[in-house]
Design an enzyme around this catalytic site. Sequence first.
Site, PDB file in Angstrom:
ATOM      1  N   TRP A 157     -18.973  -9.098   0.741  1.00  7.72           N
ATOM      2  CA  TRP A 157     -17.753  -8.385   1.101  1.00  7.72           C
ATOM      3  C   TRP A 157     -16.564  -9.322   1.335  1.00  7.72           C
ATOM      4  O   TRP A 157     -15.591  -8.965   1.988  1.00  7.72           O
ATOM      5  CB  TRP A 157     -18.010  -7.465   2.307  1.00  7.72           C
ATOM      6  CG  TRP A 157     -18.889  -6.296   1.923  1.00  7.72           C
ATOM      7  CD1 TRP A 157     -19.234  -5.918   0.653  1.00  7.72           C
ATOM      8  CD2 TRP A 157     -19.541  -5.361   2.796  1.00  7.72           C
ATOM      9  NE1 TRP A 157     -20.054  -4.812   0.690  1.00  7.72           N
ATOM     10  CE2 TRP A 157     -20.260  -4.445   1.982  1.00  7.72           C
ATOM     11  CE3 TRP A 157     -19.584  -5.204   4.182  1.00  7.72           C
ATOM     12  CZ2 TRP A 157     -21.016  -3.396   2.517  1.00  7.72           C
ATOM     13  CZ3 TRP A 157     -20.336  -4.153   4.712  1.00  7.72           C
ATOM     14  CH2 TRP A 157     -21.032  -3.264   3.888  1.00  7.72           C
ATOM     15  N   GLU A 180     -25.978  -4.610  -3.520  1.00 12.08           N
ATOM     16  CA  GLU A 180     -24.761  -4.673  -4.334  1.00 12.08           C
ATOM     17  C   GLU A 180     -24.633  -5.977  -5.095  1.00 12.08           C
ATOM     18  O   GLU A 180     -23.895  -6.058  -6.064  1.00 12.08           O
ATOM     19  CB  GLU A 180     -23.528  -4.550  -3.432  1.00 12.08           C
ATOM     20  CG  GLU A 180     -23.370  -3.202  -2.845  1.00 12.08           C
ATOM     21  CD  GLU A 180     -22.302  -3.203  -1.764  1.00 12.08           C
ATOM     22  OE1 GLU A 180     -21.495  -4.132  -1.704  1.00 12.08           O
ATOM     23  OE2 GLU A 180     -22.311  -2.251  -0.976  1.00 12.08           O
ATOM     24  N   ARG A 220       0.823  -1.224   0.000  1.00 12.86           N
ATOM     25  CA  ARG A 220       0.000   0.000   0.000  1.00 12.86           C
ATOM     26  C   ARG A 220       0.855   1.271   0.000  1.00 12.86           C
ATOM     27  O   ARG A 220       0.510   2.267   0.636  1.00 12.86           O
ATOM     28  CB  ARG A 220      -0.960   0.020   1.199  1.00 12.86           C
ATOM     29  CG  ARG A 220      -2.097  -0.966   1.077  1.00 12.86           C
ATOM     30  CD  ARG A 220      -3.050  -0.843   2.243  1.00 12.86           C
ATOM     31  NE  ARG A 220      -2.371  -1.121   3.500  1.00 12.86           N
ATOM     32  CZ  ARG A 220      -2.773  -0.728   4.689  1.00 12.86           C
ATOM     33  NH1 ARG A 220      -3.878  -0.016   4.808  1.00 12.86           N
ATOM     34  NH2 ARG A 220      -2.099  -1.029   5.773  1.00 12.86           N
ATOM     35  N   GLU A 221       1.960   1.229  -0.745  1.00 17.40           N
ATOM     36  CA  GLU A 221       2.850   2.387  -0.793  1.00 17.40           C
ATOM     37  C   GLU A 221       2.134   3.631  -1.316  1.00 17.40           C
ATOM     38  O   GLU A 221       2.388   4.750  -0.861  1.00 17.40           O
ATOM     39  CB  GLU A 221       4.066   2.103  -1.680  1.00 17.40           C
ATOM     40  CG  GLU A 221       5.078   1.136  -1.097  1.00 17.40           C
ATOM     41  CD  GLU A 221       4.691  -0.337  -1.288  1.00 17.40           C
ATOM     42  OE1 GLU A 221       3.573  -0.622  -1.787  1.00 17.40           O
ATOM     43  OE2 GLU A 221       5.506  -1.211  -0.940  1.00 17.40           O
ATOM     44  N   HIS A 236     -22.725  10.327   8.152  1.00 18.96           N
ATOM     45  CA  HIS A 236     -21.464  10.489   7.432  1.00 18.96           C
ATOM     46  C   HIS A 236     -20.857  11.872   7.632  1.00 18.96           C
ATOM     47  O   HIS A 236     -19.738  12.131   7.243  1.00 18.96           O
ATOM     48  CB  HIS A 236     -21.671  10.225   5.938  1.00 18.96           C
ATOM     49  CG  HIS A 236     -22.097   8.814   5.687  1.00 18.96           C
ATOM     50  ND1 HIS A 236     -23.415   8.477   5.487  1.00 18.96           N
ATOM     51  CD2 HIS A 236     -21.404   7.661   5.652  1.00 18.96           C
ATOM     52  CE1 HIS A 236     -23.493   7.174   5.321  1.00 18.96           C
ATOM     53  NE2 HIS A 236     -22.288   6.655   5.419  1.00 18.96           N
ATOM     54  N   LYS A 284      -1.075   4.452  -1.101  1.00 17.42           N
ATOM     55  CA  LYS A 284      -1.955   4.993  -0.062  1.00 17.42           C
ATOM     56  C   LYS A 284      -1.147   5.866   0.891  1.00 17.42           C
ATOM     57  O   LYS A 284      -1.516   6.996   1.194  1.00 17.42           O
ATOM     58  CB  LYS A 284      -2.595   3.843   0.705  1.00 17.42           C
ATOM     59  CG  LYS A 284      -3.369   4.280   1.924  1.00 17.42           C
ATOM     60  CD  LYS A 284      -3.556   3.125   2.897  1.00 17.42           C
ATOM     61  CE  LYS A 284      -4.290   3.573   4.138  1.00 17.42           C
ATOM     62  NZ  LYS A 284      -5.665   3.976   3.871  1.00 17.42           N
TER      63      LYS A 284
HETATM   64  N1  GLN Z   1     -24.422  -2.533  12.771  1.00 22.66           N
HETATM   65  C1  GLN Z   1     -23.469  -1.897  11.937  1.00 22.66           C
HETATM   66  C2  GLN Z   1     -22.960  -0.629  12.582  1.00 22.66           C
HETATM   67  O1  GLN Z   1     -23.707   0.021  13.234  1.00 22.66           O
HETATM   68  C3  GLN Z   1     -24.045  -1.576  10.573  1.00 22.66           C
HETATM   69  C4  GLN Z   1     -23.023  -0.955   9.653  1.00 22.66           C
HETATM   70  C5  GLN Z   1     -23.483  -0.792   8.217  1.00 22.66           C
HETATM   71  O2  GLN Z   1     -24.626  -0.753   7.907  1.00 22.66           O
HETATM   72  N2  GLN Z   1     -22.574  -0.675   7.310  1.00 22.66           N
HETATM   73  O3  GLN Z   1     -21.824  -0.241  12.448  1.00 22.66           O
END
Ligand code: GLN
Length: 765
Positions: free
Chosen positions: A572, A616, A16-17, A705, A19
């Site tokens: 994931w 996804e 990861r250089e 966020h 980054k």
């Molecule tokens: N339960 C997880 C959290 O609160 C849900 C995270 C997510 O939806 N990506 O972190």
Amino acid sequence: MALATNLGFPRIGPKRELKKAVESYWAGRINREELMNTAAEIRQGNWKLQQESGLDYVPCGDFSYYDHMLDTIAMAGAVPERYGWSGGDVDLETYFAMARGIQSKGKDGLDAPAMEMTKWFDTNYHYIVPEFSSKTKFKLSSTKVIDEFKEAASLGIKARPVLVGPVTFLLLGKAHADDVKPPALLDDLLEVYVEVLKLLREAGAEWVQLDEPCLVLDLTKEARAAYRTAYEKLTKAVPGLKILLATYFDELRENMKLAFSLPVAAVHLDLVRAPQQLDAALKTIPRKMALSVGVVDGRNVWKTEFDKVINTVHTAADVLGNERVMVAPSCSMLHSPVDLKAEKKMDGEIKQWLAFATQKVSEIAVITKAVNKGEAAVAEELKANREACANRKTSRKIHNDATKKRSAAVTDAMMNRKSPFAARRKVQQEALQLPAFPTTTIGSFPQTPEIRAIRADFKSGKKSLDEYNAAMKKEIEYAIRFQEEIGIDVLVHGEAERTDMVEYFGERLNGFVFTTFGWVQSYGSRCVRPPIIFGDVFREKPMTVEWAIYAQSLTKLPVKGMLTGPVTILQWSFVRDDQPRSETCRQIGLAIRDEVVDLEAAGIQVIQIDEPAIREGLPLRKDRWNEYLEWAVNCFRLSASGVRDETQIHTHMCYSEFNDMIEAIGRMDADVISMETSRSQMELLQAFRDYKYPNEIGPGVYDIHSPRVPSEAEMEALLRKACEVISADQLWVNPDCGLKTRRWEEVKPSLQRMVSAAKKLRAKG
Ligand code: GLN
Ligand code: ZN
């Protein structure tokens, strides 16, 4: 002679250089030149490695400081106005401003948010979404790809430059509502591509690879026409430069005729995702055109089965002749970790089944050699490969009879709760005695530097298990007391013990293995290290129950058990390719089901099974959505349905589009679903109303966020809005997502206000 080629190599560097360099540059710790030196080292290292491994052509232009779509935006000079760019070459500052937003000081300081980011097809890579408007005027503004070609040439390396194709670039962009449709910009954009291709030809390029993955999607008539216009114009304007039209991630289907009728020198097909398209391709391909056969999986971690793949390449070569065949990965190796050799701690037996990008490049060389010179020329490699593949098929590490039996014996009844929602709801209300507009959170609380330090100390042996457990208990108690104090109705324990919602469960389930350096780029400087699901999945012992019992012991209020759902764990991870994904998902579903049942037995009344990644997994073609949704929803139901009616099952999702899969969400039949909606001002609830969604819903009332603390009035207004769409007695009150990336200073006032807003609604009715 068939050629050994590659479509793209990971650009993050083996450790990861990139980054580290990019982030140091952002923080002002290194200067531009130092950053550029690191970048050059990574590029040159990649080229040399690929050349020395025996590739005939190595890609250039696949390197990026942030993202290849952003590079294309820079190349075309499609910089949105808000970044104050005044033409000329797009400099590094403007480039990063588009990626990350900018707030510069001074009187003519800029204050502009970042450009939008979204998932690259069905991968976990995110690209920057180009923005177009009627004012967009393309102009060549970055010669990056040409510079890199020259850089490679100066090192004696024959490179094949890679660019995002013009049509895919336009189709993935978004135009402002009242403005132009992207295809209208095509002619203008093609001018830039013509210029770039001419410069590449002048610099000595023989080939150029234009990535057009949009060719595997359902296309409109306009888009199909755009392909013809684009490629006719490019070949006409730049004769003598051979174009490889690269398609990947799925089959071409009805777009196959179109692709092969374009005046390009070669077409690339993904034969890992869609091996079935080879026959049709061999019938459709015009004389003289070459075929690039994507036979080495560019986005998974498994060793290629040489015997099988050499056969495939022979099938193509028998029809076309070796000289019209290029051996390639299915897609760019961007999505694959860099080098398996770095994994010193991994179980040796499992390791021999794997191949990361570095190994995949060698695989391509071996396959090509076998096709060109006969198998005797690579006898040793073939022998070793056969042994590894045979071992993988029969290894006791992979196969667990009990799991297979159990999975085969899953019945419909196991995927159904005992009673329908209406009946469950009644008993749940009696059991839980919650007020109207019950409040809760999504699970995690701030992952403070202290929590991270304790975890690191425990991992390195500086802290004992007892010390670690005591520290986690302290965190849990802190979270519980805080929630009690501010009046949350359904509490969470805070997830302090989890680094990552998939890793935590993967580490506790059988059938998973983890890497030390298996990083892949997720976006910009962010990398993820997905677990590898190599074998039958099962749970030996409870994974979360002790923490849940402890949390519940601290309070009379209900504490939610918190689990990651089977589809998200699958989505994931790197998933085994020796059985259908649906089967692997079902095994995970059974393991989670065991945990749900154990939580219930331990006295936990509310259990949340998170499925943020369910969307996804949707296939790229709409006509395959149903098949996916059917098994995905079933796996969720399997995990959720082992409990009594009294036990309330929650799920959580966080993405912004529900409309096109609302029925599937309905079929999940969770008693309560919480989800992200605040940024869209509750508009997403429309879908739930139109569908007459019967169960309970917690539309997020604030965006986690952002560090911003929302006002009570704001949240109250959002809730009122929700009440206009959804019946008040269906509504829950919660944030958009987990709070682990936030600080307590933000979380405390935000949640306090959220609870007050809920109370206001209760009072006013
Ligand atoms: N339960 C997880 C959290 O609160 C849900 C995270 C997510 O939806 N990506 O972190
Ligand atoms: Zn979420």
